[in-house]
Design a protein around this motif. Structure first.
Motif, PDB file in Angstrom:
ATOM      1  N   LEU A 149     -44.574   2.219  27.652  1.00 34.95           N
ATOM      2  CA  LEU A 149     -43.962   1.552  26.504  1.00 34.95           C
ATOM      3  C   LEU A 149     -43.778   2.496  25.317  1.00 34.95           C
ATOM      4  N   PHE A 150     -44.837   3.247  24.999  1.00 36.43           N
ATOM      5  CA  PHE A 150     -44.835   4.050  23.774  1.00 36.43           C
ATOM      6  C   PHE A 150     -44.406   5.495  24.001  1.00 36.43           C
ATOM      7  N   GLY A 151     -44.624   6.008  25.215  1.00 38.41           N
ATOM      8  CA  GLY A 151     -44.314   7.408  25.487  1.00 38.41           C
ATOM      9  C   GLY A 151     -43.174   7.617  26.446  1.00 38.41           C
ATOM     10  N   LYS A 152     -42.582   6.501  26.908  1.00 36.99           N
ATOM     11  CA  LYS A 152     -41.437   6.565  27.831  1.00 36.99           C
ATOM     12  C   LYS A 152     -41.782   7.328  29.108  1.00 36.99           C
ATOM     13  N   GLN A 153     -43.062   7.306  29.485  1.00 31.59           N
ATOM     14  CA  GLN A 153     -43.456   7.963  30.721  1.00 31.59           C
ATOM     15  C   GLN A 153     -43.258   7.020  31.897  1.00 31.59           C
ATOM     16  N   GLN A 154     -43.013   7.597  33.062  1.00 32.09           N
ATOM     17  CA  GLN A 154     -42.845   6.818  34.281  1.00 32.09           C
ATOM     18  C   GLN A 154     -43.937   7.196  35.275  1.00 32.09           C
ATOM     19  N   HIS A 155     -44.484   6.193  35.931  1.00 32.21           N
ATOM     20  CA  HIS A 155     -45.569   6.424  36.883  1.00 32.21           C
ATOM     21  C   HIS A 155     -45.240   5.753  38.214  1.00 32.21           C
TER      22      HIS A 155
END
Length: 300
Positions: A149-155
């Motif tokens: 949500l806050f860092g636009k990271q994808q996992h």
């Protein structure tokens, strides 16, 4: 906490074809937690309830009285094997991924914070620490979701369906508890989730207010150990402490507040009778003793 390394949308878990066991051996903290949880739960479930305190699961009265280790040890115990399986399953997937991709030190600190906050808030609201790793699992989920949500990271371990599953189960548990279908530590779930989200927020947002939210939450959770006047176990523990220290006026106040909640508590009546005798309130003490004796006779 330092900001975690960025994981891009194209990232895949290294060696996806490896066995789960081989992955876990590269994730020692997660593996150790799983082994401890399995062994601890098996021992606990085969032991009589009277021994649970010696096995790290104390009641609310005992924790407020000083069994603070139970805030952590109770997380490894589970109510049944199904409870254990699902927590271990998601710990292996989400926890193992977090350990490998964000570092062991960060992961260990996240676990400690999630365990402490979820246990203390559950204790303060529900009167017990609850048992199981659910608060920790929701904390890890909250952190990964927060980085999305806050860092636009994808996992790769946290797609849309997994997020929906966790959120649906979060609110379904509230319904199951409200209807009396299952006894679930909902406060631990929500507080673990919030701590995870705040941890992610702390890593990515720079404002002083945002950075103060997680430390403030930790301080608040610690404060509930020493001041939770809405909690019956806290009132019992506080009354007993004051009684033992000879602060009879304070003890009488706490015992009276307990009786306002449950007028038929013979243990409280008996103890209030003792402190009232010490305060010279002979008549009131005698009335409490008589009432306590009547209630004990009625129970027989």
């Amino acid at each position: 906490m330092d900001a975690p390394p960025v994981v891009t949308a194209g990232t895949r878990e290294d060696g996806r074809s490896r066995s789960l066991w081989r992955r876990l051996t590269r994730r020692p903290i997660t593996l150790a937690m799983i082994v401890v949880a399995v062994l601890w739960t098996i021992i606990l479930l085969t032991a009589p309830y009277e021994r649970w305190r010696s096995l790290g699961v104390s009641g609310g009265f005992e924790v407020f009285s000083g069994d603070y280790w139970s805030l952590f040890t109770s997380s490894f115990a589970h109510a049944n094997l199904i409870h254990l399986f699902f927590n271990v399953y998601w710990l292996a997937i989400l926890g193992g991924y977090t350990e490998e991709h964000f570092g062991r030190r960060f992961y260990a600190l996240l676990i400690v914070i999630c365990t402490f906050c979820s246990s203390t808030f559950e204790l303060s609201v529900a009167g017990e620490t609850g048992i199981g790793l659910s608060g920790v699992v929701y904390g890890i989920f909250g952190f990964l979701w927060g980085t999305k949500l806050f860092g636009k990271q994808q996992h790769p371990v946290l797609d849309g369906k997994t997020i929906q599953l966790f959120l649906i189960w979060l609110f379904l548990c509230v319904v199951l508890s409200a209807t009396g279908t299952m006894a679930i530590g909902n406060v631990a779930h929500f507080s673990g989730l919030i701590v995870g989200l705040l941890t992610a927020l702390l890593c990515f947002k720079q404002s002083l207010f945002v950075k103060s939210l997680l430390p403030a939450t930790i301080v608040l959770s610690a404060a509930t150990l020493f001041y939770s006047p809405w909690s019956e176990p806290w009132l019992r523990a506080s009354a007993f402490k004051a009684h033992s220290k000879g602060d009879f006026r304070l003890a009488e106040e706490y015992y009276t507040r307990l009786l306002s909640r449950n007028p038929e508590d013979d243990w409280v009546l008996e103890n209030r009778a003792e402190v009232r005798e010490e305060l010279g309130k002979v008549k009131e003490a005698q009335e409490d003793k008589q009432r306590a004796e009547q209630l004990r006779t009625k129970k027989k």
